[in-house]
Design a protein around this motif. Structure first.
Motif, PDB file in Angstrom:
ATOM      1  N   SER A 103       5.473  -8.703  -1.942  1.00 49.29           N
ATOM      2  CA  SER A 103       5.729  -9.227  -0.604  1.00 49.29           C
ATOM      3  C   SER A 103       4.650 -10.209  -0.171  1.00 49.29           C
ATOM      4  CB  SER A 103       5.817  -8.064   0.384  1.00 49.29           C
ATOM      5  OG  SER A 103       5.824  -8.536   1.715  1.00 49.29           O
ATOM      6  N   ASP A 104       3.393  -9.808  -0.306  1.00 50.61           N
ATOM      7  CA  ASP A 104       2.287 -10.638   0.162  1.00 50.61           C
ATOM      8  C   ASP A 104       2.060 -11.861  -0.725  1.00 50.61           C
ATOM      9  OD1 ASP A 104       1.854  -8.977   2.280  1.00 50.61           O
ATOM     10  OD2 ASP A 104       0.185  -7.890   1.377  1.00 50.61           O
ATOM     11  N   ALA A 105       2.354 -11.721  -2.015  1.00 49.22           N
ATOM     12  CA  ALA A 105       2.030 -12.800  -2.941  1.00 49.22           C
ATOM     13  C   ALA A 105       3.153 -13.811  -3.119  1.00 49.22           C
ATOM     14  CB  ALA A 105       1.643 -12.206  -4.306  1.00 49.22           C
ATOM     15  N   TYR A 106       4.401 -13.349  -3.132  1.00 49.46           N
ATOM     16  CA  TYR A 106       5.473 -14.253  -3.540  1.00 49.46           C
ATOM     17  C   TYR A 106       6.691 -14.277  -2.608  1.00 49.46           C
ATOM     18  CZ  TYR A 106       2.821 -13.786  -7.884  1.00 49.46           C
ATOM     19  OH  TYR A 106       1.821 -13.759  -8.808  1.00 49.46           O
ATOM     20  N   VAL A 107       7.200 -13.112  -2.228  1.00 52.26           N
ATOM     21  CA  VAL A 107       8.524 -13.043  -1.614  1.00 52.26           C
ATOM     22  C   VAL A 107       8.488 -13.117  -0.100  1.00 52.26           C
ATOM     23  CG1 VAL A 107      10.664 -11.709  -1.508  1.00 52.26           C
ATOM     24  CG2 VAL A 107       9.255 -11.621  -3.575  1.00 52.26           C
ATOM     25  N   GLY A 108       7.513 -12.477   0.535  1.00 49.96           N
ATOM     26  CA  GLY A 108       7.503 -12.353   1.987  1.00 49.96           C
ATOM     27  C   GLY A 108       8.137 -11.041   2.412  1.00 49.96           C
ATOM     28  N   ARG A 109       7.776 -10.550   3.593  1.00 47.11           N
ATOM     29  CA  ARG A 109       8.211  -9.227   4.028  1.00 47.11           C
ATOM     30  C   ARG A 109       9.704  -9.157   4.308  1.00 47.11           C
ATOM     31  NH1 ARG A 109       2.871  -9.139   7.807  1.00 47.11           N
ATOM     32  NH2 ARG A 109       1.410  -8.573   6.137  1.00 47.11           N
ATOM     33  N   TYR A 110      10.260 -10.216   4.865  1.00 47.73           N
ATOM     34  CA  TYR A 110      11.685 -10.204   5.228  1.00 47.73           C
ATOM     35  C   TYR A 110      12.565 -10.008   3.997  1.00 47.73           C
ATOM     36  CZ  TYR A 110      16.243 -12.006   6.707  1.00 47.73           C
ATOM     37  OH  TYR A 110      17.590 -12.164   6.942  1.00 47.73           O
ATOM     38  N   ILE A 253       6.216 -14.616   8.332  1.00 46.81           N
ATOM     39  CA  ILE A 253       4.922 -15.064   7.820  1.00 46.81           C
ATOM     40  C   ILE A 253       5.094 -15.419   6.354  1.00 46.81           C
ATOM     41  CG2 ILE A 253       2.581 -14.345   7.204  1.00 46.81           C
ATOM     42  CD1 ILE A 253       2.423 -12.768   9.690  1.00 46.81           C
ATOM     43  N   LYS A 254       4.641 -16.602   5.980  1.00 47.93           N
ATOM     44  CA  LYS A 254       4.763 -17.037   4.593  1.00 47.93           C
ATOM     45  C   LYS A 254       3.802 -16.240   3.705  1.00 47.93           C
ATOM     46  CE  LYS A 254       6.139 -21.860   5.359  1.00 47.93           C
ATOM     47  NZ  LYS A 254       5.741 -23.283   5.157  1.00 47.93           N
ATOM     48  N   PRO A 255       4.229 -15.887   2.488  1.00 50.78           N
ATOM     49  CA  PRO A 255       3.288 -15.274   1.542  1.00 50.78           C
ATOM     50  C   PRO A 255       2.233 -16.289   1.132  1.00 50.78           C
ATOM     51  CG  PRO A 255       5.384 -15.776   0.469  1.00 50.78           C
ATOM     52  CD  PRO A 255       5.594 -16.022   1.937  1.00 50.78           C
ATOM     53  N   GLU A 256       0.995 -15.843   0.974  1.00 45.70           N
ATOM     54  CA  GLU A 256      -0.106 -16.757   0.677  1.00 45.70           C
ATOM     55  C   GLU A 256      -0.695 -16.532  -0.707  1.00 45.70           C
ATOM     56  OE1 GLU A 256      -3.070 -16.819   3.742  1.00 45.70           O
ATOM     57  OE2 GLU A 256      -1.893 -18.269   4.870  1.00 45.70           O
ATOM     58  N   GLY A 257       0.091 -15.994  -1.615  1.00 51.30           N
ATOM     59  CA  GLY A 257      -0.429 -15.750  -2.946  1.00 51.30           C
ATOM     60  C   GLY A 257      -1.026 -14.362  -3.051  1.00 51.30           C
ATOM     61  N   SER A 258      -1.377 -13.988  -4.249  1.00 50.45           N
ATOM     62  CA  SER A 258      -1.860 -12.639  -4.512  1.00 50.45           C
ATOM     63  C   SER A 258      -3.205 -12.378  -3.850  1.00 50.45           C
ATOM     64  CB  SER A 258      -1.978 -12.408  -6.015  1.00 50.45           C
ATOM     65  OG  SER A 258      -2.602 -11.184  -6.282  1.00 50.45           O
ATOM     66  N   VAL A 259      -3.270 -11.328  -3.037  1.00 50.94           N
ATOM     67  CA  VAL A 259      -4.526 -10.951  -2.410  1.00 50.94           C
ATOM     68  C   VAL A 259      -5.473 -10.376  -3.448  1.00 50.94           C
ATOM     69  CG1 VAL A 259      -3.734  -8.616  -1.836  1.00 50.94           C
ATOM     70  CG2 VAL A 259      -5.532  -9.665  -0.472  1.00 50.94           C
ATOM     71  N   GLU A 498      -5.176  -9.162   8.419  1.00 51.59           N
ATOM     72  CA  GLU A 498      -3.761  -9.361   8.681  1.00 51.59           C
ATOM     73  C   GLU A 498      -2.934  -9.543   7.414  1.00 51.59           C
ATOM     74  OE1 GLU A 498      -6.210 -10.921  10.158  1.00 51.59           O
ATOM     75  OE2 GLU A 498      -6.021 -10.623  12.329  1.00 51.59           O
ATOM     76  N   HIS A 499      -3.402 -10.380   6.481  1.00 53.74           N
ATOM     77  CA  HIS A 499      -2.600 -10.684   5.301  1.00 53.74           C
ATOM     78  C   HIS A 499      -2.680  -9.586   4.243  1.00 53.74           C
ATOM     79  CE1 HIS A 499      -6.602 -11.951   4.170  1.00 53.74           C
ATOM     80  NE2 HIS A 499      -6.222 -12.074   2.924  1.00 53.74           N
ATOM     81  N   MET A 500      -3.544  -8.559   4.467  1.00 51.72           N
ATOM     82  CA  MET A 500      -3.638  -7.425   3.545  1.00 51.72           C
ATOM     83  C   MET A 500      -2.990  -6.179   4.144  1.00 51.72           C
ATOM     84  SD  MET A 500      -7.584  -7.862   2.245  1.00 51.72           S
ATOM     85  CE  MET A 500      -7.510  -6.447   1.155  1.00 51.72           C
ATOM     86  N   ARG A 501      -2.331  -6.355   5.295  1.00 54.28           N
ATOM     87  CA  ARG A 501      -1.807  -5.202   6.018  1.00 54.28           C
ATOM     88  C   ARG A 501      -0.704  -4.485   5.233  1.00 54.28           C
ATOM     89  NH1 ARG A 501      -0.415  -7.456  11.163  1.00 54.28           N
ATOM     90  NH2 ARG A 501      -2.602  -7.279  11.753  1.00 54.28           N
ATOM     91  N   THR A 502       0.097  -5.241   4.502  1.00 55.74           N
ATOM     92  CA  THR A 502       1.157  -4.621   3.713  1.00 55.74           C
ATOM     93  C   THR A 502       0.558  -3.720   2.634  1.00 55.74           C
ATOM     94  OG1 THR A 502       2.484  -6.606   4.064  1.00 55.74           O
ATOM     95  CG2 THR A 502       3.251  -5.068   2.395  1.00 55.74           C
ATOM     96  N   MET A 503      -0.516  -4.184   1.990  1.00 57.84           N
ATOM     97  CA  MET A 503      -1.170  -3.362   0.982  1.00 57.84           C
ATOM     98  C   MET A 503      -1.799  -2.129   1.618  1.00 57.84           C
ATOM     99  SD  MET A 503      -4.069  -4.372  -1.858  1.00 57.84           S
ATOM    100  CE  MET A 503      -5.443  -4.412  -0.703  1.00 57.84           C
ATOM    101  N   GLY A 504      -2.351  -2.305   2.806  1.00 57.26           N
ATOM    102  CA  GLY A 504      -2.932  -1.158   3.507  1.00 57.26           C
ATOM    103  C   GLY A 504      -1.891  -0.109   3.813  1.00 57.26           C
ATOM    104  N   ASN A 505      -0.714  -0.563   4.216  1.00 58.71           N
ATOM    105  CA  ASN A 505       0.365   0.373   4.488  1.00 58.71           C
ATOM    106  C   ASN A 505       0.836   1.057   3.210  1.00 58.71           C
ATOM    107  OD1 ASN A 505       2.147   1.419   6.610  1.00 58.71           O
ATOM    108  ND2 ASN A 505       3.775   0.458   5.447  1.00 58.71           N
ATOM    109  N   ALA A 506       0.800   0.332   2.090  1.00 55.35           N
ATOM    110  CA  ALA A 506       1.206   0.913   0.811  1.00 55.35           C
ATOM    111  C   ALA A 506       0.232   2.007   0.368  1.00 55.35           C
ATOM    112  CB  ALA A 506       1.280  -0.181  -0.253  1.00 55.35           C
ATOM    113  N   LEU A 507      -1.038   1.870   0.728  1.00 53.80           N
ATOM    114  CA  LEU A 507      -2.015   2.897   0.362  1.00 53.80           C
ATOM    115  C   LEU A 507      -1.668   4.239   0.989  1.00 53.80           C
ATOM    116  CD1 LEU A 507      -5.511   1.144   0.453  1.00 53.80           C
ATOM    117  CD2 LEU A 507      -4.258   1.991  -1.535  1.00 53.80           C
TER     118      LEU A 507
END
Length: 599
Positions: A103-110, A253-259, A498-507
């Motif tokens: 999601s964060d690196a390539y596709v986006g959350r939507y 929010i656009k994905p900004e590449g791999s965190v 902000e841009h690492m929030r998806t990974m934080g939620n995955a943890l």
């Protein structure tokens, strides 16, 4: 200027100076969304929460009664069924880490949520087929003999579970961050909306689960497994339709590449400069660190100040000779990192001990979907002369507790605590998690005492205890979830940028995954240890609970969580919240009130 004892640092003050809050660019929230829309706030919530609620309904409608399904329909023994459920739960909660990355690196959350929802639909449809088609499940028991599943039947069942897991892996890490994206954190209303969103997010789908776990589980247990699995499948389809209906109001929010690439770059740069002596963080030496302004369109809303914690990583941001182009940009990102990247890496390191100690704290929660259901099967479930409560429906007590308590906590307890603590949320996230761990320990102790009384009464010929004797342990477990799980969700989302929030939620999901494996290990160890003496005695986790000692197993789980509680306290007491610093002159933006926050 010179970096003492080593190479000469670059000297372009206009490009290298560390920006303060006054001169750091403040981009409006709408300028950072690829859709260009103003955040819709609560207008977007019916679609987002609806999708998440129905997805949880599909997966919970599956797992809530899955123990009974495996035992009664697939004729699998209790330990094997528990192991399968724990392993599947682990996989389901590990996949959000992969979903967060994509999601964060390539596709986006939507689009991650959209595609994952389709996988969930296919998985639930396949599960419905396992109950519908005779070729996909073992025949009914006859003549006192029960056939187990064939390899093909077991393979199709596992394939169905995998599809559901893939769907959960995309929806769960993205739904909360995608919901938070709909609020404007630069306004008071937006910040308050985000604070309430975490509580109402967890309470909303629990309202649906309270209703559904009684109706759907009753249908599965007493009417038809086909209809019982078909209803969640239909609701999953409705969730997809509802999600796409909200497209016109969403903010993207656009994905900004791999965190992960940025994190690895910090580690590599710090290692390459391990012999470089760190310059002082005093005002006249701030130009030694690379801190460019935020780029237009960046999802980062605010920059993190450079701190002295894990200061060896600060070397990654030290500007050496020939590391900058004339325009102020880096010549090689693997040799020089920004202060923002360094502090993001520190966020991950700081969170790690809290995450690890949170794993064992969740182990008690997993027992309510396995052995607690086995207890309910042996208890008096009658209400009136003709109605019997389905064994899995007893879990509704836990969800009902959450549903009733969370609004009370959000509207009454938080304002009351705020008067004494002066904290916006009443208590910190770590304090909230600690309270949840205490409730988890108490729940397992009470569960052990009730199981001992149930077993003694059954073996003494006193008949079956009422299933409502399980209410105390499920009530306490509901409080555990209201404090610990919601606390973890809020903690991981707030402590990551902000841009690492998806990974934080995955943890947070990964914590549940590892807890599932810890629970599986405990089950197998206890089963093999207590049942392998060769003296004919039944093990603690025998299929016939009246011959086993499930209460002893509950005490082991309680003891494990209890000792882990003190480890959690130690880690929490030494935790430093994001952007905060200890009583030190070394923090660039240290205010007089910025002190080390304790639990």
């Amino acid at each position: 200027m010179e970096v003492e004892g080593h190479s000469k640092a670059a000297s372009s003050p206009t490009k290298l100076r560390c920006l303060t809050d006054d001169d750091s660019p403040k981009l409006s929230i709408s300028a950072q969304r690829s859709s260009g829309r103003k955040p819709g706030g609560w207008k977007s919530m019916p679609y987002i929460l609806g999708n998440e609620t129905f997805e949880r309904l599909a997966s919970m409608g599956l797992i809530a009664n899955f123990m009974v399904y495996l035992i009664k329909v697939y004729h699998i023994d209790q330990v094997s069924a528990t192991t399968l459920i724990n392993v599947w739960t682990g996989v389901t909660n590990f996949l959000p880490l992969l979903g967060a990355f994509l999601s964060d690196a390539y596709v986006g959350r939507y689009w991650t949520i959209a595609v994952a929802s389709v996988f969930s639909l296919f998985g639930m449809a396949s599960m419905t087929l396992t109950a519908w088609l005779p070729a996909l499940h073992p025949p009914a028991c006859g003549g006192g003999k029960c056939e187990g599943p064939t390899p093909f039947q077991m393979g199709f069942l596992i394939m169905s579970l995998c599809l559901v897991s893939i769907g959960s892996g995309g929806i769960r890490p993205c739904s909360i961050p995608f919901g938070v994206d709909q609020f404007d954190p630069t306004t008071d209303a937006g910040r308050k909306g985000i604070a309430s969103f975490y509580n109402w997010y967890y309470a909303t789908f629990n309202v649906v689960l309270v209703v559904t776990l009684t109706i759907v589980v009753y249908i599965q247990d007493s009417v038809s497994w086909v209809l019982g699995y078909g209803i969640p499948t239909a609701l999953m389809f409705c969730s997809i339709v509802l999600f796409f209906m909200g497209t016109h109001v969403y903010v993207f929010i656009k994905p900004e590449g791999s965190v992960f690439t940025g994190l690895v770059q910090v580690a590599v740069a710090a290692y390459k400069k391990r012999k470089v002596e760190l310059p002082s963080l005093e005002t006249n030496h701030r130009t030694a660190f690379y801190d460019p302004p935020l780029e237009p369109g960046s999802v980062v809303l605010s920059k993190l100040p450079l701190t002295d914690q894990f200061r060896f990583l600060n070397k990654a941001a030290v500007v050496m000779e020939k590391e900058l182009n004339p325009d102020g940009k880096r010549t090689n990102k693997w040799n020089l990192s920004t202060i923002q990247q360094v502090e993001e890496f520190k966020c991950l390191i700081r969170v790690a001990p809290i995450w690890v100690t949170g794993i064992l704290s969740l182990t008690p929660m997993l027992q309510q979907a396995t052995f607690s259901i086995s207890q309910a099967l042996l208890m008096d479930r009658r209400i009136g002369p003709n109605f019997h409560i389905p064994p899995a429906s007893i879990i509704v007590i836990s969800f009902l507790t959450i549903t009733l308590f969370v609004p009370i906590y959000d509207r009454f307890l938080v304002p009351f605590l705020r008067k004494f603590t002066h904290h916006q949320n009443g208590i910190t996230q770590l304090q909230r998690m600690a309270v949840g761990i205490i409730f988890a320990v108490l729940s397992m102790v009470i569960a052990g005492l009730i199981e001992m009384a149930r077993r003694n009464q059954a073996n003494a010929g006193g008949g079956s205890m009422s299933v409502f004797w399980l209410t105390p342990q499920f009530f306490l477990m509901g409080l555990c979830e209201a404090f610990n799980i919601i606390g973890q969700i809020e903690f991981f989302n707030k402590e990551f940028p902000e841009h690492m929030r998806t990974m934080g939620n995955a943890l947070s999901s990964c914590s549940i995954a590892l807890s599932s494996y810890v629970s599986t290990a405990l089950v197998l160890i206890v089963h093999r240890t207590t049942g392998g003496g060769g003296d004919g005695r039944a093990d603690w986790l025998a299929d016939d609970l009246n011959k086993g000692r499930l209460d002893y197993f509950y005490y082991i789980v309680a003891a494990t969580a209890f000792f882990n509680f003190f480890l959690f306290l130690y880690c929490a007491k030494n935790y430093r919240y994001k952007g905060k610093e200890s009583n030190s002159e070394l923090d660039f933006e240290l205010a007089s009130s910025d002190k080390k926050l304790e639990v």
